[in-house]
Scaffold this active site. Structure first.
Site, PDB file in Angstrom:
ATOM      1  N   THR A  28      -5.529  -4.430   0.544  1.00 38.03           N
ATOM      2  CA  THR A  28      -4.835  -3.097   0.332  1.00 38.03           C
ATOM      3  C   THR A  28      -5.133  -2.062   0.779  1.00 38.03           C
ATOM      4  O   THR A  28      -4.376  -0.996   1.285  1.00 38.03           O
ATOM      5  CB  THR A  28      -4.867  -3.017  -1.510  1.00 38.03           C
ATOM      6  OG1 THR A  28      -4.490  -4.074  -2.001  1.00 38.03           O
ATOM      7  CG2 THR A  28      -3.911  -1.659  -1.663  1.00 38.03           C
ATOM      8  N   THR A 114      -9.280  -6.266  -3.138  1.00 37.57           N
ATOM      9  CA  THR A 114      -9.577  -5.988  -4.279  1.00 37.57           C
ATOM     10  C   THR A 114      -9.877  -7.487  -5.113  1.00 37.57           C
ATOM     11  O   THR A 114     -10.360  -7.407  -6.217  1.00 37.57           O
ATOM     12  CB  THR A 114      -9.498  -4.861  -5.453  1.00 37.57           C
ATOM     13  OG1 THR A 114      -7.748  -5.188  -5.409  1.00 37.57           O
ATOM     14  CG2 THR A 114      -9.313  -3.496  -4.668  1.00 37.57           C
TER      15      THR A 114
END
Length: 356
Positions: A28, A114
């Protein structure tokens, strides 16, 4: 310990900026969404921001360290972190270890998705040694989003990696200003900026808003090196499966794991680490066939202690490790042919709480 380096200039000691190596692996933090409000579907855009752009747009990094971009073992097109295999973790660990061993490097930062961050950080903590700080970070919002957190997380990670008091603390996770130990760091929310927490003991320090890095305690005792020799590990680690318990669960998934060739099974039990009666029977069957069973809990914090069920089956207990981290540790231990008592000791490594 690693401290500020100096150079000789006209007979005087002149401080030299620390060198921090940055290994970007995607995720991300580099993603570019469809628009500035896209905080969920950005992975479908097929676009990402090159790490060189971060270096160009973050001049604040230059006041902290000489940041050097390193191409890690995960090449483009890079898989998202939820697609990583244990083989990918081994490749990344070797890249990190090589980089950390460079005498010019003060610290290492790894940025990643993540979804796999807590497992990567824990894996690195088990196989990468030395005093050179290794800091893992990422972002909850893509680079294109309003209020994106990636640039500040990256800056804080570099600050922590460059700080002299980070040396010898093992692998750290830096997220939303908090400094977390790899063993206890966990993703606890899907989209919130403060998703990463240390449920048992909390942060060991903070990267402050004034640019200062403050450690208030340590979660590790004296370091004698990582538990495992990365160079001695095989290219393929033994298969270890995780089976999650739920009310009414039978032994079908456990039997299937054994049939698939699992060398180990981690049981993510209910509550304090209890499988259902049918699962207990299946786990005992697996143990009799030579499969190493470790009892963990699906609960997000706390310590699994031996009980009647684990003693009856001859199971290991995961102590404070999550099932996912217990899986990695058990796989490493089986690859290293550790005896049962030595494996249990790895799970039971005491967590100290002393001034940082």
């Amino acid at each position: 310990m690693i401290g500020p380096r100096t150079s000789q200039a006209a007979g005087a000691q002149v401080p030299v900026r620390p060198v921090v190596a940055w290994l970007p692996t995607g995720g991300t933090v580099e993603a570019w969404g469809h628009d500035r409000l896209d905080r969920t579907a950005y992975g479908e855009s097929g676009r990402c921001r090159h790490p060189r752009d971060f270096l160009a747009d973050l001049p604040e990094l230059a006041s902290t360290a000489d940041v050097r971009l390193v191409t890690p073992a995960v090449e483009r097109p890079r898989p998202p972190s939820h697609a990583w295999t244990v083989g990918d973790l081994l490749g990344l660990a070797r890249s990190v270890a090589r980089t950390a061993a460079d005498p010019e490097v003060t610290g290492v930062v790894v940025s990643c998705g993540t979804n796999g961050l807590e497992e990567l950080a824990f894996f690195l903590s088990q196989v990468v040694g030395g005093d050179t700080p290794v800091v893992v970070t990422g972002a909850m919002r893509p680079a294109s989003a309003l209020g994106g957190d990636g640039p500040l997380n990256l800056l804080n990670a570099v600050r922590v990696a460059a700080h002299p008091r980070s040396a010898g603390r093992g692998v750290l996770v830096v997220f939303d200003d908090a400094i977390l130990p790899a063993r206890d760091a966990a993703k606890t929310a899907m989209y919130r900026l403060g998703a990463f927490r240390s449920p048992e003991l909390g942060p060991i320090g903070f990267a402050g808003p004034d640019g200062e890095v403050a450690f208030h305690r340590s979660t590790e005792g004296p370091r004698t090196g990582p538990p495992f020799d990365l160079g001695a590990l095989p290219s393929v680690l033994p298969r270890v499966d995780v089976v999650v318990s739920y009310l009414g669960g039978d032994g079908a998934l456990i039997d299937a794991a054994v049939a698939a060739g699992a060398s180990g099974i981690v049981s993510a039990g209910l509550g304090a680490g209890y499988p259902t009666p049918a699962e207990q029977q299946a786990l005992e069957r697996a143990a009799r066939k030579g499969v190493v069973v470790c009892q963990a809990s699906r609960v997000g914090s706390g310590r699994v202690v031996p009980h009647a069920g684990t003693r009856a089956g001859g199971f290991l207990t995961a102590a404070d490790l999550s099932p996912w981290k217990a899986r990695l540790l058990l796989s490493l231990a089986l690859a290293d042919r550790r005896p049962r008592a030595a494996i249990q000791h790895l799970f039971d490594v005491p967590v100290t709480d002393v001034p940082g």
